[in-house]
Design a protein around this motif. Structure first.
Motif, short mmCIF file in Angstrom:
data_model
loop_
_atom_site.label_atom_id
_atom_site.label_comp_id
_atom_site.label_asym_id
_atom_site.label_seq_id
_atom_site.Cartn_x
_atom_site.Cartn_y
_atom_site.Cartn_z
N VAL A 1 0.74 4.53 -2.30
CA VAL A 1 0.50 5.83 -1.65
C VAL A 1 1.60 6.81 -2.03
N HIS A 2 2.85 6.39 -1.91
CA HIS A 2 3.97 7.29 -2.23
C HIS A 2 3.98 7.68 -3.70
N ILE B 1 0.84 -1.20 0.00
CA ILE B 1 0.00 0.00 0.00
C ILE B 1 0.87 1.25 0.00
N ASP B 2 1.95 1.24 0.79
CA ASP B 2 2.84 2.39 0.85
C ASP B 2 3.47 2.70 -0.51
N MET C 1 0.81 10.25 -3.80
CA MET C 1 0.75 11.33 -2.83
C MET C 1 1.25 12.61 -3.50
N GLU D 1 -6.14 6.11 2.26
CA GLU D 1 -4.84 6.73 2.58
C GLU D 1 -4.64 8.06 1.86
N LEU D 2 -5.19 8.19 0.65
CA LEU D 2 -5.05 9.43 -0.13
C LEU D 2 -6.18 10.42 0.15
N LEU E 1 -6.07 2.32 -0.63
CA LEU E 1 -5.35 3.44 -1.25
C LEU E 1 -6.21 4.71 -1.22
#
Length: 185
Positions: A51-52, A47-48, A55, A79-80, A76
């Protein structure tokens, strides 16, 4: 304790994807992501990565393809801090829908989404677990475009290059991001 400072994330996550021969049909090597999702460290890492990547981009909606795209896509979106839209197999959505038929290696299928799922100009990331022939991803892309969305990128955990779905997607002008690929069927 593992030293993750010099880790090749793609290879590390790839090691958590199980190969299941002859499923769902003879001759198919199914790539099962459930071990990757069961492990909290690998799930978070996966997921990171997404996300990165997104983002700081202007994204309005994450559109997840039925069914494993729902798992990654909804987390996702959370997180966003954007909305999530499911693109489902035909007959699963209760409201007015738009649909797109596509070809599989062994037949045809149809996906659909609600007609009010995205608005004209919404910037969308389209996500699934795997790109094989590219049919499902392209069908989702066509639905989103038909409703006026701007599909920023298609994303998946896995690409199977020999089935040429990635080529099909990129050849359509849609950017494709995948975390890892598996050569050979």
């Amino acid at each position: 304790m593992e030293n993750l400072s010099n880790l090749d994330y793609s290879s590390y996550l790839k090691d958590w994807i199980r190969a299941v021969p002859d499923w769902p049909h003879e001759g198919v090597m199914f790539r099962d992501i459930t071990p990757l999702l069961q492990n909290p460290k690998t799930f978070r890492m996966l997921i990171d990565i997404f996300v990165h990547r997104y983002m700081g981009e202007k994204i309005d909606v994450i559109a997840g393809l039925d069914a494993r795209g729902f798992i990654i896509g909804s987390v996702l979106a959370y997180e966003l801090n954007v909305g999530f839209v499911p693109i489902r197999k035909k007959g699963k959505l209760p409201y007015t829908t738009v649909e797109e038929e596509y070809e599989l290696e062994y037949g045809n299928a149809t996906v659909e989404m609600h007609t009010d799922a995205v608005k004209q100009g919404d910037r969308v990331i389209l996500i699934d677990d795997l790109v094989a022939t590219g049919g499902t991803m392209m069908a989702g892309y066509k639905l989103l475009k038909r409703l006026g969305a701007d599909v920023v990128e298609a994303s998946a955990i896995i690409e199977l290059p020999e089935l040429k779905g990635g080529e099909l997607i990129r050849g359509s002008g849609l950017s494709l991001f995948t975390v890892c690929s598996f050569e050979g069927l």
